[in-house]
Write an enzyme that holds these catalytic residues in place. Structure first.
Site, PDB file in Angstrom:
ATOM      1  N   GLU A  56       3.458   3.080  -1.125  1.00 28.35           N
ATOM      2  CA  GLU A  56       3.933   3.761  -2.189  1.00 28.35           C
ATOM      3  C   GLU A  56       4.059   2.691  -3.084  1.00 28.35           C
ATOM      4  O   GLU A  56       4.184   2.758  -4.522  1.00 28.35           O
ATOM      5  CB  GLU A  56       5.515   4.523  -2.008  1.00 28.35           C
ATOM      6  CG  GLU A  56       5.385   5.933  -1.069  1.00 28.35           C
ATOM      7  CD  GLU A  56       5.275   6.905  -1.799  1.00 28.35           C
ATOM      8  OE1 GLU A  56       5.877   6.737  -3.014  1.00 28.35           O
ATOM      9  OE2 GLU A  56       4.824   7.988  -1.524  1.00 28.35           O
TER      10      GLU A  56
ATOM     11  N   CYS B 149      -0.805  16.211   4.193  1.00 26.05           N
ATOM     12  CA  CYS B 149       0.227  15.225   4.671  1.00 26.05           C
ATOM     13  C   CYS B 149       0.238  15.699   6.074  1.00 26.05           C
ATOM     14  O   CYS B 149       0.402  16.895   6.489  1.00 26.05           O
ATOM     15  CB  CYS B 149       1.807  15.549   4.316  1.00 26.05           C
ATOM     16  SG  CYS B 149       2.938  14.902   5.265  1.00 26.05           S
TER      17      CYS B 149
ATOM     18  N   CYS C 205      -1.776   9.194   8.639  1.00 28.75           N
ATOM     19  CA  CYS C 205      -0.643   9.405   7.602  1.00 28.75           C
ATOM     20  C   CYS C 205      -1.520   9.151   6.320  1.00 28.75           C
ATOM     21  O   CYS C 205      -2.216   8.082   6.217  1.00 28.75           O
ATOM     22  CB  CYS C 205       0.455   8.687   7.500  1.00 28.75           C
ATOM     23  SG  CYS C 205       1.347   8.606   6.273  1.00 28.75           S
TER      24      CYS C 205
ATOM     25  N   HIS D 227      -0.943   8.395   3.404  1.00 30.62           N
ATOM     26  CA  HIS D 227      -0.551   7.230   2.727  1.00 30.62           C
ATOM     27  C   HIS D 227      -1.502   5.974   3.095  1.00 30.62           C
ATOM     28  O   HIS D 227      -1.823   4.983   2.246  1.00 30.62           O
ATOM     29  CB  HIS D 227       0.857   6.685   2.877  1.00 30.62           C
ATOM     30  CG  HIS D 227       1.885   7.541   2.219  1.00 30.62           C
ATOM     31  ND1 HIS D 227       2.336   8.913   2.692  1.00 30.62           N
ATOM     32  CD2 HIS D 227       2.449   7.223   1.217  1.00 30.62           C
ATOM     33  CE1 HIS D 227       3.157   9.312   1.557  1.00 30.62           C
ATOM     34  NE2 HIS D 227       3.512   8.211   0.814  1.00 30.62           N
TER      35      HIS D 227
ATOM     36  N   ASP E 270       2.136  16.764  -0.677  1.00 31.81           N
ATOM     37  CA  ASP E 270       2.634  15.622   0.200  1.00 31.81           C
ATOM     38  C   ASP E 270       4.142  15.252  -0.177  1.00 31.81           C
ATOM     39  O   ASP E 270       4.729  15.689  -1.037  1.00 31.81           O
ATOM     40  CB  ASP E 270       1.724  14.305   0.053  1.00 31.81           C
ATOM     41  CG  ASP E 270       1.804  13.271   0.890  1.00 31.81           C
ATOM     42  OD1 ASP E 270       2.469  13.590   2.185  1.00 31.81           O
ATOM     43  OD2 ASP E 270       1.794  12.187   0.735  1.00 31.81           O
ATOM     44  N   SER E 271       4.601  14.421   0.812  1.00 31.13           N
ATOM     45  CA  SER E 271       5.987  14.167   0.630  1.00 31.13           C
ATOM     46  C   SER E 271       6.111  13.090  -0.533  1.00 31.13           C
ATOM     47  O   SER E 271       7.243  12.855  -1.134  1.00 31.13           O
ATOM     48  CB  SER E 271       6.478  13.599   1.989  1.00 31.13           C
ATOM     49  OG  SER E 271       5.823  12.408   2.352  1.00 31.13           O
TER      50      SER E 271
END
Length: 271
Positions: free
Chosen positions: A159, A81, A195, A197, A17-18
């Site tokens: 994050e 992702c 997403c 996240h 993932d990023s």
């Protein structure tokens, strides 16, 4: 890390993932395959993907996964992702001779359970603009209205949460307003977290909503897909510690270490 012998196959499953969003996919996979070795790779030097051009992502992701494959010799790669999957999945599959599992918005299950037939898709700007989302909608939700909203801020909030930095309810409400405030948004009953996240902050999103909403994502389905593709394969009786590898500065990885440990990733490395 060298390939294991046939009798003790310690080849890991590699998640990519990023940032740390793919942890929401790693979690159900670890529950389903408790003896599997895992490597989690975060392209922190390229984070966030949602604000990058399609051309940048299409070039960057296959190159990084090639380097990671050379180092860790995975048995299977999960592109955890949505943005990277919708843009670079085909190129990665063409470049690497091993199973590649992508991540796509969970529009199909959303359409199966929506009562109002109005579905929200919450993703990055790069994901929600993809024609792939149009194709999924046409194939699985043709009788639904599908509203989209792209948010870079929600990636940042997720994050930050993993670093122990809490966002405010107002920040989450502002993100939801971008989706629910659209014409027809008052009828949304299902929100697709498109997403990886976003499932990490699903509780905060639900609490910020002005009415009950159901949030769904593709994590459990991806875990089942991994189990299917690896059925009959050997796993170590005692898997090694999970590895988290970052492409960016080590200080960010260190701040995330406590959260990574909760996902079984206790060894930190840089690429």
């Amino acid at each position: 890390m060298n390939p294991a012998s046939p009798t003790t196959d310690a080849r890991p499953i590699l998640f990519f993932d990023s940032g740390i969003g793919g942890l929401s996919v790693l979690r159900p996979a670890r529950e389903l395959l408790p003896n599997a070795p895992f490597v989690y790779a975060a392209d922190s030097a390229g984070f966030p993907y949602g604000t990058r051009s399609d051309a940048e992502i299409a070039a960057r992701v296959p190159a990084l996964l090639g380097r990671l494959t050379e180092r860790y010799h995975p048995r299977l790669i999960v592109i955890a992702c949505n943005t990277a999957s919708t843009i670079a999945l085909a190129a990665v599959r063409a470049a690497l001779d091993l199973p590649i599992v992508g991540t796509v918005p969970a529009i199909k299950p959303a359409a199966e359970i929506s009562k109002t037939r109005v579905i929200g898709v919450l993703g990055t700007r790069a994901t929600v603009r993809q024609a792939y989302v149009d194709d999924l909608t046409a194939k699985f939700a043709a009788d639904c209205t599908v509203l989209r909203h792209g948010s870079a801020e929600l990636v940042t909030l997720a994050e930050a949460k993993l670093r122990g930095e809490a966002g405010t309810p107002a920040q989450y409400r502002a993100v939801l307003d971008g989706l629910l405030g659209q014409p027809g948004g008052e009828r949304i009953d299902i929100v697709v977290n498109a997403c990886t996240h976003f499932p990490l902050v699903a509780e905060e999103l639900a609490q910020a909503a002005d009415r009950p909403l159901r949030f769904i994502d593709g994590g459990p389905g991806i875990a089942r897909r991994i189990a299917y593709l690896t059925q009959g394969q050997q796993w170590p009786q005692s898997p090694p510690p999970g590895i988290a590898v970052f492409t960016g500065p080590a200080d960010n990885a260190a701040r995330l270490a406590p959260a990574l440990g909760r996902f079984g990733l206790t060894e930190l490395q840089t690429l």
